[in-house]
Scaffold this motif. Structure first.
Motif, PDB file in Angstrom:
ATOM      1  N   ASN A   5      30.073  83.132  77.737  1.00  0.00           N
ATOM      2  CA  ASN A   5      29.511  84.480  77.665  1.00  0.00           C
ATOM      3  C   ASN A   5      29.759  85.087  76.295  1.00  0.00           C
ATOM      4  OD1 ASN A   5      28.206  86.746  78.508  1.00  0.00           O
ATOM      5  ND2 ASN A   5      29.826  87.474  79.856  1.00  0.00           N
ATOM      6  N   SER A  41      30.176  83.404  73.516  1.00  0.00           N
ATOM      7  CA  SER A  41      29.323  82.678  72.579  1.00  0.00           C
ATOM      8  C   SER A  41      27.908  83.237  72.576  1.00  0.00           C
ATOM      9  CB  SER A  41      29.291  81.192  72.932  1.00  0.00           C
ATOM     10  OG  SER A  41      30.564  80.612  72.822  1.00  0.00           O
ATOM     11  N   GLU A  42      27.386  83.527  73.759  1.00  0.00           N
ATOM     12  CA  GLU A  42      26.035  84.071  73.858  1.00  0.00           C
ATOM     13  C   GLU A  42      25.951  85.441  73.195  1.00  0.00           C
ATOM     14  OE1 GLU A  42      25.171  84.025  78.003  1.00  0.00           O
ATOM     15  OE2 GLU A  42      24.931  81.844  78.113  1.00  0.00           O
ATOM     16  N   LYS A  43      26.965  86.262  73.402  1.00  0.00           N
ATOM     17  CA  LYS A  43      26.973  87.588  72.788  1.00  0.00           C
ATOM     18  C   LYS A  43      27.065  87.492  71.271  1.00  0.00           C
ATOM     19  CE  LYS A  43      28.902  90.067  76.743  1.00  0.00           C
ATOM     20  NZ  LYS A  43      27.785  91.022  76.879  1.00  0.00           N
ATOM     21  N   GLU A  78      26.020  84.968  69.437  1.00  0.00           N
ATOM     22  CA  GLU A  78      24.743  84.466  68.937  1.00  0.00           C
ATOM     23  C   GLU A  78      23.707  85.573  68.860  1.00  0.00           C
ATOM     24  OE1 GLU A  78      23.632  81.154  71.339  1.00  0.00           O
ATOM     25  OE2 GLU A  78      25.383  79.945  70.764  1.00  0.00           O
ATOM     26  N   GLN A  79      23.721  86.470  69.839  1.00  0.00           N
ATOM     27  CA  GLN A  79      22.793  87.609  69.816  1.00  0.00           C
ATOM     28  C   GLN A  79      23.137  88.560  68.678  1.00  0.00           C
ATOM     29  OE1 GLN A  79      23.037  89.375  73.698  1.00  0.00           O
ATOM     30  NE2 GLN A  79      22.169  87.594  74.736  1.00  0.00           N
ATOM     31  N   ARG A  80      24.422  88.730  68.425  1.00  0.00           N
ATOM     32  CA  ARG A  80      24.878  89.705  67.419  1.00  0.00           C
ATOM     33  C   ARG A  80      24.768  89.164  65.995  1.00  0.00           C
ATOM     34  NH1 ARG A  80      26.192  92.016  63.676  1.00  0.00           N
ATOM     35  NH2 ARG A  80      27.881  93.528  63.333  1.00  0.00           N
ATOM     36  N   GLY A 105      23.464  85.868  65.094  1.00  0.00           N
ATOM     37  CA  GLY A 105      22.516  84.791  64.866  1.00  0.00           C
ATOM     38  C   GLY A 105      23.142  83.463  65.236  1.00  0.00           C
ATOM     39  N   LEU A 106      22.291  82.521  65.597  1.00  0.00           N
ATOM     40  CA  LEU A 106      22.758  81.242  66.113  1.00  0.00           C
ATOM     41  C   LEU A 106      23.629  80.485  65.111  1.00  0.00           C
ATOM     42  CD1 LEU A 106      22.530  79.193  68.467  1.00  0.00           C
ATOM     43  CD2 LEU A 106      20.556  78.217  67.288  1.00  0.00           C
TER      44      LEU A 106
END
Length: 352
Positions: free
Chosen positions: A39, A41-43, A45-47, A49-50
């Motif tokens: 979770n 990591s996903e946040k 990546e959204q904040r 960039g990947l």
């Protein structure tokens, strides 16, 4: 000029202070309120960039899984048995008590920064710089810090990295202590990560109301005038800094201030056109010889840049000696500090 003046178009999450309190109540030390690492990591990546998120997380994982690899193998910060040995040595000499008391004697330093291109509406703006808190290792200094900042007046606060005590492991205690400090700081607050900090701290820090600048910039606006504040990810340990990206959205010739945990990238910052660079990391040496002569700065840079104001190629710099202590909770000939930087519009110099 008061802090309540409509100076800045500053980023801030809604109900930041309430979120901060809620985080502290719900989380066990070292556990993220965001749930599992996936979770987080996903946040991230959204904040961020990947690429940036996965790069930073991957480097951190490598450092923790293969302890001692690379340039930090012989670094004393990563040999925790030496911390006890140093503490015992100071106690045997009778110096530890005095050095420990020195950690709470935080000074408020004032630094005037003269800039010819400073917009008139920013003449007199003050920036509070707080660096190298190492919150979980320094409970006494944190209590003293809160007492001091309550009575200060400033327009913006910047935090220049190293919030955690160790360079790996749990970070819940550091975030809890930082949340308490943030409850007593005026907004807006901006920050960058240091070499002790994990990128996993980012979501909770922004929930506290800290606008983290990770190779990013933001305009600070007053009326129809603006200056720019930028920040880079850690350039010392993780080497995740990207000055080109941080400066990319800043118009040429505008006054710009760069936050970097380490001052080691002073050349890159100056030649990228930044007007000012605010850093920490060195602790000023922390344990110094008489005359504030540092034994070591843990940084590759000229020694005169290890503490206080300096200049390079037209760029004004300042290296804070920090609030907290690292390795051992003691300071000698190097008192902890927070710094009030006062921006002053300088008269243009006559051309010869």
């Amino acid at each position: 000029m008061s802090f309540t003046d409509p100076i800045f178009c500053a980023w801030s999450p809604s109900s930041a202070s309430k979120n901060c309190i809620l985080i502290c109540e719900l989380r066990e030390v070292g556990e993220s309120p965001m749930g599992q690492d996936q979770n987080i990591s996903e946040k991230l990546e959204q904040r961020l960039g990947l690429v940036h998120a996965r790069q930073r997380l991957g480097i951190e994982k490598d450092h923790e899984a293969i302890f001692g690899h690379g340039i930090n193998f012989f670094h004393p910060e990563n040999w925790y048995s030496t911390h006890s040995m140093l503490r015992i040595a100071l106690k045997m000499t009778g110096l530890y008590g005095r050095g420990h008391r020195n950690t709470e004697r935080i000074q408020v330093r004032h630094n005037w920064i003269e800039l010819e291109q400073l917009p008139s509406l920013f003449d007199g703006v003050s920036i509070l710089q707080i660096s190298d808190l190492h919150v979980d290792l320094n409970p006494g200094p944190m209590r003293r810090l809160v007492e001091i900042v309550r009575d200060l007046t400033y327009d913006v606060c910047v935090l220049t990295g190293d919030f955690r005590g160790q360079t790996f492991g749990a970070f819940g205690a550091a975030l809890d202590g930082l949340a308490h400090v943030c409850n007593h700081l005026r907004r807006p607050i901006y920050g960058v990560l240091g070499n002790h900090d994990t990128i996993k701290m980012l979501p909770e820090m922004e929930a506290m109301g800290i606008r983290m600048l990770l190779n990013e910039s933001e305009a600070l606006v007053r009326g129809d005038e603006s200056i720019y504040l930028a920040g880079v990810d850690d350039a010392h340990y993780y080497r995740a800094d990207n000055i080109q990206k941080a400066a990319g959205a800043i118009p040429h010739g505008e006054v710009s201030i760069l936050l970097s945990h380490t001052p080691e990238i002073y050349r890159q910052a100056a030649h990228a056109g930044f007007s000012v660079m605010l850093s920490g990391h060195t602790h000023g040496g922390q344990i110094c010889l008489p005359g504030s002569i540092p034994i070591t700065l843990d940084a590759v840079l000229p020694r005169h840049m290890g503490a206080g104001p300096w200049k390079h190629c037209g760029m004004v710099g300042y290296t804070s000696v920090g609030v907290g202590s690292s390795i051992v909770a003691a300071r000698f000939n190097c008192p902890p500090e927070i710094t009030l930087h006062h921006l002053v519009r300088a008269e243009p110099r006559a051309s010869s």
